[in-house]
Design an enzyme around this catalytic site. Structure first.
Site, PDB file in Angstrom:
ATOM      1  N   ASP A 181      53.095  29.851  47.014  1.00 48.53           N
ATOM      2  CA  ASP A 181      51.702  29.532  46.711  1.00 48.53           C
ATOM      3  C   ASP A 181      51.297  28.128  47.162  1.00 48.53           C
ATOM      4  O   ASP A 181      50.169  27.719  46.955  1.00 48.53           O
ATOM      5  CB  ASP A 181      51.424  29.696  45.216  1.00 48.53           C
ATOM      6  CG  ASP A 181      52.341  28.838  44.335  1.00 48.53           C
ATOM      7  OD1 ASP A 181      53.057  27.968  44.880  1.00 48.53           O
ATOM      8  OD2 ASP A 181      52.338  29.042  43.116  1.00 48.53           O
ATOM      9  N   ASP A 383      43.358  36.348  42.508  1.00 45.77           N
ATOM     10  CA  ASP A 383      44.445  35.470  42.054  1.00 45.77           C
ATOM     11  C   ASP A 383      45.813  36.151  42.146  1.00 45.77           C
ATOM     12  O   ASP A 383      45.927  37.368  42.243  1.00 45.77           O
ATOM     13  CB  ASP A 383      44.175  35.066  40.607  1.00 45.77           C
ATOM     14  CG  ASP A 383      44.749  33.702  40.258  1.00 45.77           C
ATOM     15  OD1 ASP A 383      45.594  33.194  41.014  1.00 45.77           O
ATOM     16  OD2 ASP A 383      44.340  33.150  39.219  1.00 45.77           O
ATOM     17  N   GLU A 432      42.980  28.181  47.199  1.00 46.03           N
ATOM     18  CA  GLU A 432      43.708  27.177  46.417  1.00 46.03           C
ATOM     19  C   GLU A 432      44.848  26.627  47.271  1.00 46.03           C
ATOM     20  O   GLU A 432      44.654  25.676  48.004  1.00 46.03           O
ATOM     21  CB  GLU A 432      44.236  27.793  45.126  1.00 46.03           C
ATOM     22  CG  GLU A 432      44.854  26.769  44.184  1.00 46.03           C
ATOM     23  CD  GLU A 432      45.461  27.411  42.955  1.00 46.03           C
ATOM     24  OE1 GLU A 432      45.581  26.702  41.946  1.00 46.03           O
ATOM     25  OE2 GLU A 432      45.827  28.601  42.990  1.00 46.03           O
ATOM     26  N   GLU A 438      44.101  22.326  38.092  1.00 44.27           N
ATOM     27  CA  GLU A 438      44.595  23.194  37.022  1.00 44.27           C
ATOM     28  C   GLU A 438      45.780  22.536  36.313  1.00 44.27           C
ATOM     29  O   GLU A 438      45.995  22.734  35.116  1.00 44.27           O
ATOM     30  CB  GLU A 438      45.012  24.553  37.583  1.00 44.27           C
ATOM     31  CG  GLU A 438      43.849  25.471  37.900  1.00 44.27           C
ATOM     32  CD  GLU A 438      44.317  26.873  38.253  1.00 44.27           C
ATOM     33  OE1 GLU A 438      45.398  27.278  37.783  1.00 44.27           O
ATOM     34  OE2 GLU A 438      43.604  27.559  38.990  1.00 44.27           O
TER      35      GLU A 438
END
Length: 616
Positions: A181, A383, A432, A438
Site C-alpha cells: 500500500d 479502499d 492514497e 490517517e
C-alpha cells in the site's frame, strides 16, 4: 547544486524545445556481427547510451550533462519461450518525433506539451522478436519492451537494472510485500549504505548536481506493477515483478521504465508520467469536477453511521463553499438517498466509501454503480486494494471503464501508486499510497511523524500523481506548525483535497479557514521556488491569474528568503498566513513585484501559505 542542502537550481529545461534525436555512436560490428552501441542525445542535457555487447546482451546508461546518473544497466525480458536477456542480434531501428498536447483534470498543470524523440530498436533471437522503444526528452529518458509475436505471452521476469552510482544520495520507500500500500516513510542515505531489499516507486537520487526520479508509467491490465529490489552486493536495483508470471494476449507492451532527470526544479515540475501514459479514454469530461471535501471520519470515527452527523458536515461545506463531503465506512443505504438530496439542495456533492471486495465482480458493479449514481453520488473512495498483481490491475481497468460509464469519480485508498492513469482515466481524482494524516489521529501514545517525512513527499510520492494525504489536521499529532499545516493545502496536490479536521477545529480558526475557502485544487502551473528533499519545500501554484505559495520546513527555526520571479509583470498584492510569536497564525499583506523577495521567519518545522493577486 553542490551539496545535499544547497538551493534548488531554478533553471528548467524547456519542454517545448526541438525534439531530441538518437544518433548511432558507431555501427562497427564485432567479429561475430553482434556488438553495437548507440548514443541517445537531444537538445537538452539528458543523454544515454544503448549498447549491445558481444554476448548479445543489452545495457543502458544515462547522463545529465557531464554527470553519469546511471551506470551501464542490464535490459531484457524473459518469457516462457525465450530469454531476451542475452543472445540478441540487432535487426533494425525506426525513429519518430513525438509532439503531443493534452489536458488533464488534476496535476501540476492541466495543459501539457510533450516533445521527445522515440526510437524503436528491433532485436531477434531464435526466430522471435524483441523491440525496445526508447524516448528521450528534455526532462528524462524512458524505455519499454514490446513483444510483437502472435500468441499468448507469458513473462517470467525482466533483466531490467538501475545501476545508480553507489555514492548517490537516495530517498527510498521500503516496500511492504504484505500490504503493498506504499504507506511507509522514506529511508534517506547513500545507495551504498541502503539496506538490501524491496523498494516502491518512485525512488529519488541526488548525483552530484543532478537529480533522478525512477518510476513506472502507463501500467494497465496487461502487466503487474513492478518494484525495485536492491542487491547490496552490487549496489544495483533490479526490477521485480509481483507475480510468478505476467500473462498477456498477442502483442505485449510493458509499462515504461522511466527516469526523470535534471536539476531539482526540472524533476519537480516534470510531466513525464502523464506524457508517457495512454491518451484519455473519456470523451466527455464535463462531469469531472475536482474540489475540496469535508471528511468526518478522521475527527469522529463513528460519524459515518449517523445521518445527522453527515448533515452537519454538509451544512459546514455549504457555508464555506467547499464542493464535497466524504462519507466513510459505516453509512447506511437506508438514509444515504436522503443525505444526497439534502446535500444537493445546498450545492454540495457526496463521495461514498466502498470496500473493493464489494465491487470486485462485474455483476456487482453493474448493480451498484447505477444505484449509487441514482442516489446522486459524485464519486467513490474505494479502499483496501493492497496489491500490485496483474489480477488487481485487471480490476482497476474494469473499474476505470465502469466508473466512466456511470460518471463516478474515483479515489483509491490502501492502494497502489498512480502511474499516469489520471491522463488515461481523468475521473481519477486522487490515490492514497502514502503515509498520510490517517496516522496522525489523536490517540494515547501516538508519536508524530518525522518532520522530514512532510518535506520529502513533494519530491517523491506526489511527483507521480495526485496524493490523498488528507492534510490540514490542526488537532492531529503532528510536528508541523499551524502555518506549515495550512501550507500543505498548496504543497500537496490532489484533485479532491480532503480537509480532515472537525467542524469545530476549522471554525475556531477563522484566519486559516479563510485561506482554505479560497485555495483551489486545480492548477494551471506549478513552480519549485526553493527546495531540498527532507529539509524544505517551497512551491508556487497558479490558478488563473492568482498564485498561491506553500512553504514547509523540517528542522530548526530559520528565515526563508525566496524570490518571486515566477510572477508576471506589474504589481501584485501578497497576503501571507504565517506563525505568530504565540504559535497562532497571523496574516500580513504587502505590495510586491517579480523583482521582490519574500522573507518570512518560520519556527521549528514551520512554514507559511500565501496568496498573490494582481493589482495592475
Amino acid at each position: 547544486m553542490h551539496t545535499a542542502r544547497s538551493k534548488a537550481t531554478r533553471a528548467v529545461a524547456a519542454l517545448s524545445c526541438a525534439a531530441a534525436v538518437l544518433v548511432p555512436l558507431r555501427a562497427a560490428a564485432a567479429s561475430d556481427g553482434r556488438a553495437q552501441d548507440w548514443r541517445l542525445t537531444g537538445k537538452g542535457q539528458v543523454s544515454g547510451e544503448l549498447k549491445l555487447n558481444n554476448e548479445g546482451a543489452l545495457t543502458l546508461s544515462a547522463r545529465h550533462g557531464a554527470t553519469t546518473v546511471l551506470r551501464p544497466s542490464g535490459l531484457g525480458i524473459r518469457t516462457a519461450e525465450t530469454d531476451f536477456s542475452k543472445g540478441l542480434r540487432f535487426a533494425g531501428r525506426s525513429d519518430r518525433k513525438v509532439h503531443e498536447t493534452y489536458t488533464t483534470t488534476t496535476g501540476r498543470r492541466t495543459h501539457h506539451t510533450s516533445d521527445a524523440a522515440e526510437s524503436t530498436f528491433t532485436f531477434r533471437k531464435d526466430g522471435r522478436t524483441l523491440k525496445v522503444v526508447v524516448r528521450v526528452s528534455a526532462d528524462g529518458l524512458a524505455y519499454r519492451y514490446v513483444l510483437p509475436d502472435k500468441g499468448t505471452v507469458t513473462v517470467l521476469g525482466e533483466s531490467t537494472e538501475y545501476a545508480v552510482p553507489p555514492s548517490a544520495d537516495s530517498f527510498l520507500l521500503p516496500y511492504d510485500n504484505g500490504r503493498q500500500d506504499y504507506e511507509s516513510a522514506h529511508d534517506h542515505g547513500t545507495v551504498a549504505d541502503a539496506k538490501a531489499g524491496d523498494y516502491g516507486y518512485p525512488s529519488l537520487f541526488h548525483i552530484g548536481s543532478s537529480w533522478m526520479l525512477i518510476e513506472e508509467a502507463d501500467l494497465n491490465s496487461s502487466y503487474g506493477g513492478s518494484r525495485l529490489t536492491l542487491d547490496s552486493a552490487t549496489d544495483r536495483f533490479k526490477l521485480t515483478l509481483p507475480d510468478p508470471a505476467e500473462v498477456s494476449g498477442p502483442g505485449l507492451t510493458t509499462p515504461w521504465r522511466t527516469m526523470v532527470i535534471g536539476d531539482l526544479a526540472t524533476v519537480t515540475e516534470s510531466d513525464l508520467p502523464t506524457d508517457l501514459a495512454a491518451p484519455s479514454k473519456v470523451a466527455d469530461t464535463s462531469w469531472i469536477k475536482p474540489g475540496r471535501a469535508a471528511w468526518s471520519w478522521w475527527s469522529d470515527g463513528q460519524s459515518p453511521t449517523s445521518l445527522d452527523a453527515q448533515k452537519k458536515f454538509v451544512d459546514f461545506a455549504a457555508r464555506e463553499g467547499w464542493e464535497y463531503i466524504l462519507v466513510d465506512s459505516g453509512w447506511s443505504d437506508s438514509w444515504m438517498p436522503e443525505l444526497t438530496a439534502y446535500a444537493k439542495e445546498k450545492g454540495v456533492g457526496v463521495w461514498l466509501w466502498a470496500r473493493w471486495q464489494t465491487i470486485d465482480a462485474q455483476s456487482e458493479r453493474d448493480r451498484l454503480f447505477p444505484l449509487w449514481k441514482s442516489w446522486g453520488i459524485a464519486g467513490l473512495k474505494i479502499d483496501f486494494l493492497e496489491s500490485d498483481g496483474q489480477d488487481r490491475m485487471r480490476w482497476y481497468d474494469a473499474v476505470f471503464k465502469d466508473s466512466a460509464r456511470h460518471k463516478l469519480m474515483l479515489n483509491f485508498h490502501g492502494a497502489t501508486i498512480p502511474r499516469g492513469q489520471e491522463r488515461t482515466w481523468p475521473q481519477l481524482m486522487s490515490t492514497e499510497a502514502v503515509k498520510g494524516a490517517e496516522g496522525t489521529r489523536p490517540k494515547p501514545g501516538r508519536q508524530p511523524f518525522p518532520a522530514a517525512h512532510y518535506t520529502t513527499l513533494p519530491f517523491t510520492r506526489n511527483l507521480i500523481g495526485p496524493m490523498d494525504f488528507t492534510p490540514v489536521t490542526f488537532t492531529g499529532v503532528r510536528p508541523t506548525s499551524d502555518a506549515a499545516e495550512l501550507a500543505l493545502s498548496v504543497v500537496y496536490e490532489s484533485g479532491v483535497q480532503h480537509f480532515a479536521d472537525s467542524v469545530e477545529s476549522y471554525e475556531s480558526r477563522p484566519l486559516e479557514l479563510k485561506f482554505l475557502n479560497q485555495v483551489p485544487t486545480v492548477w494551471d502551473e506549478t513552480k519549485l521556488v526553493d527546495g531540498d528533499p527532507g529539509d524544505r519545500a517551497v512551491l508556487a501554484r497558479r490558478s488563473g491569474d492568482t498564485w498561491y505559495l506553500g512553504a514547509i520546513t523540517s528542522g530548526e527555526a530559520r528565515t526563508l528568503d525566496e524570490p518571486l520571479s515566477f510572477l508576471g509583470k506589474g504589481g501584485w498584492r501578497i497576503e501571507v498566513w504565517k506563525d505568530g510569536p504565540d504559535g497562532k497564525v497571523v496574516t500580513e499583506t504587502q505590495a510586491v513585484t517579480a523583482a521582490s523577495r519574500l522573507k518570512v521567519a518560520v519556527p521549528k518545522n514551520g512554514g507559511y501559505a500565501a496568496k498573490l493577486t494582481k493589482t495592475d
